[in-house]
Design a protein around this motif. Structure first.
Motif, mmCIF file in Angstrom:
data_model
loop_
_atom_site.group_PDB
_atom_site.id
_atom_site.type_symbol
_atom_site.label_atom_id
_atom_site.label_comp_id
_atom_site.label_asym_id
_atom_site.label_seq_id
_atom_site.Cartn_x
_atom_site.Cartn_y
_atom_site.Cartn_z
ATOM 1 N N LEU A 1 -4.930 0.575 -7.388
ATOM 2 C CA LEU A 1 -6.326 0.760 -6.970
ATOM 3 C C LEU A 1 -6.438 1.979 -6.054
ATOM 4 O O LEU A 1 -5.698 2.099 -5.071
ATOM 5 N N LYS B 1 0.831 -1.207 0.000
ATOM 6 C CA LYS B 1 0.000 0.000 0.000
ATOM 7 C C LYS B 1 0.862 1.252 0.000
ATOM 8 O O LYS B 1 1.992 1.251 0.481
ATOM 9 N N ASN C 1 -9.576 4.084 -4.170
ATOM 10 C CA ASN C 1 -11.014 3.968 -3.857
ATOM 11 C C ASN C 1 -11.635 2.747 -4.544
ATOM 12 O O ASN C 1 -12.768 2.804 -5.027
ATOM 13 N N GLY C 2 -10.891 1.681 -4.655
ATOM 14 C CA GLY C 2 -11.406 0.458 -5.250
ATOM 15 C C GLY C 2 -11.478 0.477 -6.778
ATOM 16 O O GLY C 2 -11.953 -0.481 -7.386
ATOM 17 N N ARG D 1 -8.791 -6.769 -7.340
ATOM 18 C CA ARG D 1 -7.558 -7.251 -6.721
ATOM 19 C C ARG D 1 -6.425 -7.148 -7.736
ATOM 20 O O ARG D 1 -6.583 -7.514 -8.902
ATOM 21 N N GLU E 1 -8.888 -4.460 -3.028
ATOM 22 C CA GLU E 1 -9.557 -3.257 -2.525
ATOM 23 C C GLU E 1 -10.927 -3.244 -3.169
ATOM 24 O O GLU E 1 -11.040 -3.314 -4.396
ATOM 25 N N GLY E 2 -11.976 -3.129 -2.357
ATOM 26 C CA GLY E 2 -13.318 -3.246 -2.917
ATOM 27 C C GLY E 2 -13.452 -4.614 -3.558
ATOM 28 O O GLY E 2 -13.019 -5.625 -2.998
ATOM 29 N N THR F 1 -3.688 0.970 -3.294
ATOM 30 C CA THR F 1 -3.198 -0.409 -3.265
ATOM 31 C C THR F 1 -2.365 -0.692 -4.518
ATOM 32 O O THR F 1 -2.831 -0.501 -5.639
#
Ligand SMILES: *Cc1c(COP(=O)(O)O)cnc(C)c1O
Length: 385
Positions: free
Chosen positions: A310, A259, A312-313, A353, A349-350, A344
């Motif tokens: 990523l 991250k 916010n997803g 991936r 995330e969300g 990420t």
């Protein structure tokens, strides 16, 4: 990771590790497990990984490449067995006794020196002979075994070899096991020869992850997985072969996530160049986020203008060349991104991936290299989930 004192860090999931070890134990069917922690535990971080392996009673050995890695494992509190797979300088072999290590031996010089040292200290040492079966890396050809046997006989405290091992050349790169079977036959032959020479090994070990997963005959008394412990398949071929034989797809879960945070947001007009070499040019007014990560951290420069991260997803593509410590990503179509928002680089995330495998494909490499090159100076944090 609460607070925002870190700009880039690696999260290690203890839950994923526990699941991977459970899957490997099932595959190993009660045999002892020697986990590879070479190259800073495949880039995950040796100190936190040793800490986590101490919580896994099924792991009886750590395998390392070098004496230095073995010393660090001891410093981090590892009190079970350690096998050193790689070469140790002859003048440093005292370290084997000092740190209570099991060296893999493939030269007569090293064995002789171990003999002298063990007799002098009146201390036994568990040695493992690495047998040449067709990888042509480290290994003792069958015809040289006789002189190894005579060294064992010369030094009382050397005793007999504790283990005999080999490493496969072509087990993760193909769905056919012909070459592996040939190597296994040569291994059997060489062990027979050792027995005839009076140096029968107590245990045999040949299985890296791909062999352990796919090829029951390679498991013997001890298995030596690496990459799968960290939740990664050794290759697509291994995954496909396993699935074709009816295996489940969820036996491994990646331990590592990588991250960072947005450290600057900027609006740039259409036709602006981005980064060194002016390799990317915007076609419309764009919003870019600058990230404090570059190739020195292990984010390959080969990913320039290719990979995505990523935010916010959502996927934000890498724009321009990856620099030594910085990179730029396009967040034009991702609303609401703020300074120091988390990003990420590897992980989920969300609903999305990003995997080390995707990154490897984009960079023309393999998951092993992507992981092993993560900078040792990045902060690591163990997370329970
Ligand atoms: C690295 C290594 C392993 C582990 O291999 P994986 O493919 O990561 O499971 C096993 N044995 C030897 C000799 C190794 O060098």
């Amino acid at each position: 990771m609460n607070g925002k004192t870190l700009l880039t860090w690696i999260e290690l999931s203890e839950k994923a590790l526990t699941r991977n070890i459970a899957s490997l134990s099932r595959l190993a069917g009660g045999r002892r497990i020697a986990v590879s922690v070479k190259s800073n535990a495949y880039g995950h971080g040796l100190a936190p990984m040793v800490g986590m392996f101490l919580n896994q009673p099924q792991v009886s050995y750590l395998t390392v490449h070098s004496l230095e890695e073995a010393r660090l494992c001891r410093q981090y509190g590892w009190d079970r067995r350690i096998m050193v797979l790689g070469p140790i300088p002859l003048d440093s072999l005292e370290g084997v006794f000092e740190l209570d290590l099991e060296p893999v031996v493939f030269t007569k010089e090293a064995l002789r020196r171990l003999g002298v040292l063990s007799n002098k200290a009146r201390t036994k040492v568990r040695t493992h002979l690495k047998l040449e079966t067709g990888t042509h890396r480290q290994g003792i050809p069958e015809k040289a075994l006789k002189s190894f046997a005579s060294i064992y006989k010369r030094y009382r405290y050397l005793g007999k070899p504790y283990g005999a091992g080999m490493h496969f050349a072509n087990i993760e790169d193909t769905t056919s096991h012909e070459y592996a079977q040939k190597q296994l036959n040569r291994f059997g032959q060489a062990v027979k020869q050792m027995t005839a020479l009076g140096i029968k090994p107590t245990i045999r070990h040949t299985a890296c992850s791909a062999a352990l997963i796919l090829f029951e005959k390679t498991r013997f008394e001890l298995v030596r997985p690496g990459i799968s412990v960290y939740g990664h398949w050794p290759s697509k071929e291994t995954y496909l072969s396993y699935r074709l034989e009816g295996g489940r797809n969820d036996i491994f879960e990646p331990v590592l996530a990588w991250k960072t945070r947005v450290t600057q947001i900027k609006e740039v007009p259409a036709d602006s160049f981005v980064g060194y070499g002016c390799t990317y040019r915007t076609t419309a007014r764009s919003r870019l986020a600058v990230l404090p990560v570059g190739y020195a951290d292990g984010y390959s420069r080969a990913l320039s203008n290719l990979a995505y991260v990523l935010v916010n997803g959502r996927r934000a593509p890498v724009r321009g060349r990856v620099c030594m410590n910085l990179m730029m990503v396009d967040i034009t179509d991702i609303p609401g991104v703020k300074l120091e928002d988390p990003v990420t680089l590897i992980g989920g995330e969300g609903s999305d991936r990003l995997s080390a495998e995707q990154m490897a494909d984009l960079a023309g490499s393999i998951n092993y290299e992507i992981l092993a090159r993560l900078s040792p100076t990045l902060e690591r944090a163990v997370v329970p989930s």
